[in-house]
Design an enzyme around this catalytic site. Structure first.
Site, PDB file in Angstrom:
ATOM      1  N   GLU A  20       0.710  -1.215   0.083  1.00 40.93           N
ATOM      2  CA  GLU A  20      -0.048  -0.055  -0.043  1.00 40.93           C
ATOM      3  C   GLU A  20       1.002   1.347  -0.113  1.00 40.93           C
ATOM      4  OE1 GLU A  20      -3.461  -0.514   2.746  1.00 40.93           O
ATOM      5  OE2 GLU A  20      -2.468  -2.132   3.134  1.00 40.93           O
ATOM      6  N   SER A 152      -6.403  -2.449   1.991  1.00 45.76           N
ATOM      7  CA  SER A 152      -6.773  -1.875   0.938  1.00 45.76           C
ATOM      8  C   SER A 152      -7.237  -3.033  -0.165  1.00 45.76           C
ATOM      9  CB  SER A 152      -5.514  -1.112   0.277  1.00 45.76           C
ATOM     10  OG  SER A 152      -5.412  -0.013   0.902  1.00 45.76           O
ATOM     11  N   TYR A 219      -9.466   3.158  -5.076  1.00 49.18           N
ATOM     12  CA  TYR A 219      -8.658   4.011  -5.473  1.00 49.18           C
ATOM     13  C   TYR A 219      -8.634   4.536  -6.840  1.00 49.18           C
ATOM     14  CZ  TYR A 219      -6.949   2.805  -0.831  1.00 49.18           C
ATOM     15  OH  TYR A 219      -7.050   2.425   0.397  1.00 49.18           O
ATOM     16  N   ARG A 258     -11.633   2.476  11.360  1.00 51.20           N
ATOM     17  CA  ARG A 258     -12.694   2.278  10.502  1.00 51.20           C
ATOM     18  C   ARG A 258     -13.176   0.937  10.633  1.00 51.20           C
ATOM     19  NH1 ARG A 258     -11.302   2.717   4.966  1.00 51.20           N
ATOM     20  NH2 ARG A 258     -12.262   0.564   4.881  1.00 51.20           N
ATOM     21  N   ASP A 260     -15.323  -2.288   9.075  1.00 50.22           N
ATOM     22  CA  ASP A 260     -16.086  -2.492   7.830  1.00 50.22           C
ATOM     23  C   ASP A 260     -17.050  -3.640   8.202  1.00 50.22           C
ATOM     24  OD1 ASP A 260     -14.549  -0.686   6.466  1.00 50.22           O
ATOM     25  OD2 ASP A 260     -13.153  -1.981   5.592  1.00 50.22           O
ATOM     26  N   GLU A 273     -13.580  -6.591   8.655  1.00 47.27           N
ATOM     27  CA  GLU A 273     -12.252  -6.068   9.083  1.00 47.27           C
ATOM     28  C   GLU A 273     -11.978  -4.644   9.691  1.00 47.27           C
ATOM     29  OE1 GLU A 273      -9.640  -6.190   5.729  1.00 47.27           O
ATOM     30  OE2 GLU A 273     -10.120  -3.998   5.179  1.00 47.27           O
ATOM     31  N   ASN A 275      -9.671  -1.300  10.310  1.00 43.84           N
ATOM     32  CA  ASN A 275      -8.618  -0.656   9.744  1.00 43.84           C
ATOM     33  C   ASN A 275      -7.917   0.403  10.744  1.00 43.84           C
ATOM     34  OD1 ASN A 275      -8.913  -0.957   6.500  1.00 43.84           O
ATOM     35  ND2 ASN A 275     -10.708  -1.004   7.407  1.00 43.84           N
ATOM     36  N   GLY A 279      -7.112   5.216   4.847  1.00 42.14           N
ATOM     37  CA  GLY A 279      -6.747   5.826   3.828  1.00 42.14           C
ATOM     38  C   GLY A 279      -7.323   7.547   4.330  1.00 42.14           C
TER      39      GLY A 279
END
Length: 329
Positions: A20, A152, A219, A258, A260, A273, A275, A279
C-alpha cells in the site's frame, strides 16, 4: 482549540514498504498539506525499510516532537513502527503496538470477535493450493480468498467456483499467509471511529465490473458510489455504530479507525475487518464521513493529531466513551 505551538514539530510518516506504499504516499501528502496549511510546524518523512532502524536518528535530526502515522499495511499499520515510537517515547496518532498488530491480523481479529459473540463470516486459514480448494468447498461457493494481513483489498479475490481457486490463491499467497472466508452477499458499509465516537455510516456501491469493494474500486474507479446518509433506518444505523465501537474496542484499538461490514438481506451485520490507519486520500472514507458532520479535512487531521497530546495511558489504552460526533450515531 489547541494552539499550533502546543504540537511542537510534527512528522508525517508516509510511504513505507508494504503493498500500500502508493496509497500511503497520497495519504501522507494530504495530511502534511492539511497540517502545514494550519500553521503547524510539519515535516514529511518518506519512510523506507532501511530507514526503520534509524528512525530515532531521523526524528532527532528533524527535531520532531510527535508523529502522525500515515503508513498503511505492513511495517506501519501492524505495530512495528508503533513499537519503535514507544521505545523512543515519541507520541503518535492512532492505536498502540498491540492493537495495531491485532487489527492487521485478520485471523486473530476475527477470533477475538467470534469469542465475544460478534458476527463475522466463517473462515479457514490455509497452507497451499490443496487446502485452499478443500476449505472453499467446505465453506460453500462463493468464497473470498485473501491474505491474512495487508489492507486496501490487496490480493483479495471473490471465487465463484473450483476453476477460479488457483489464480486467487496465487494472488493472495504473493502477499503472505492465506485465508478463505465465506462470502456474504449484501450491502457494504463502513463506520468511522474518531476519539471513541462514531461518524455516520457510509454505504459503498462498487460498479458492476467490481465484484466487491476491491483495490481498483477504492482508489482508481471513478464510478464507485458512496451513500451518506447510508439509507439505513436510524435504529439500525445506531446498532451498526454500536457494533463498530465494540469491535474496535475489543481489539484494544484507540484514537481513530474504520470498521467494515456486510449487511445481508436479513439485516444481519457481518464484521469484515478493522482499519487502524485508514486511507486519507481523495477517495477515502474517513474524510467523507467527517464532512457529513461538518468537519473539513484540515479539522479532521487536527482532531486526530490532538489525540497525541493526551497521556499515553489514555491515548493508547481504552476508548473514551461510546457517543457520537456532532449528532452522528
Amino acid at each position: 482549540m489547541t494552539d499550533t505551538m502546543d504540537f511542537g514539530r510534527v512528522a508525517v510518516l508516509m510511504g513505507g514498504w508494504s503493498a500500500e506504499r502508493d496509497v500511503s504516499l497520497n495519504s501522507g501528502q494530504a495530511v502534511f498539506d492539511a497540517l502545514a496549511g494550519q500553521g503547524i510546524d510539519t515535516v514529511a518523512i518518506d519512510l523506507h525499510r532501511e530507514d526503520a532502524r534509524e528512525l530515532g536518528r531521523i526524528l532527532r535530526e528533524q527535531d520532531v516532537d510527535r508523529v502522525f502515522i500515515a503508513l498503511h499495511g505492513r511495517g506501519g499499520e501492524d505495530g512495528q513502527v508503533q513499537a519503535l515510537l514507544d521505545l523512543l517515547d515519541v507520541p503518535y496518532t492512532g492505536s498502540g503496538m498491540a492493537a495495531s498488530a491485532v487489527g492487521m491480523d485478520k485471523v486473530l481479529c476475527k477470533r477475538i470477535w467470534q469469542s465475544a459473540g460478534l458476527d463475522t463470516p466463517a473462515f479457514a486459514v490455509v497452507d497451499g493450493l490443496a487446502e485452499t480448494q478443500a476449505a472453499a468447498a467446505r465453506l460453500g461457493w462463493p468464497v473470498i480468498v485473501k491474505p491474512t494481513a495487508d489492507g486496501s483489498s490487496v490480493g483479495v479475490s471473490k471465487v465463484d467456483g473450483p476453476d477460479e481457486v488457483a489464480p486467487a490463491w496465487r494472488e493472495a499467497a504473493a502477499h503472505g499467509p492465506v485465508m478463505v472466508e465465506r462470502f456474504v452477499a449484501g450491502g457494504e458499509y463502513t463506520v468511522t471511529i474518531l476519539a471513541g465516537k462514531t461518524l455516520p455510516a457510509i454505504r459503498i456501491e462498487a460498479s458492476g465490473e467490481h465484484a466487491f469493494y476491491d483495490y481498483q474500486a477504492k482508489y482508481e474507479a471513478e464510478d464507485t458510489g458512496y451513500r451518506i446518509p447510508c439509507g439505513l433506518a436510524a435504529d439500525e444505523e445506531r446498532r451498526m455504530a454500536a457494533a463498530a465501537r465494540e469491535a474496535f474496542e475489543l481489539i484494544g484499538a484507540t484514537g481513530w479507525g474504520r470498521v467494515d461490514f456486510i449487511r445481508d438481506p436479513d439485516g444481519r451485520h457481518w464484521l469484515i475487518e478493522v482499519n487502524t490507519v485508514p486511507g486519507m486520500t481523495g477517495h477515502s472514507l474517513v474524510p467523507m464521513a467527517a464532512r457529513e458532520v461538518g468537519m473539513d479535512f484540515p479539522a479532521l487531521c487536527r482532531s486526530i493529531l490532538e489525540q497525541t497530546l493526551a497521556p499515553k495511558t489514555a491515548a493508547h489504552g481504552g476508548a473514551d466513551g461510546g457517543e457520537s460526533v456532532h449528532g452522528a450515531v
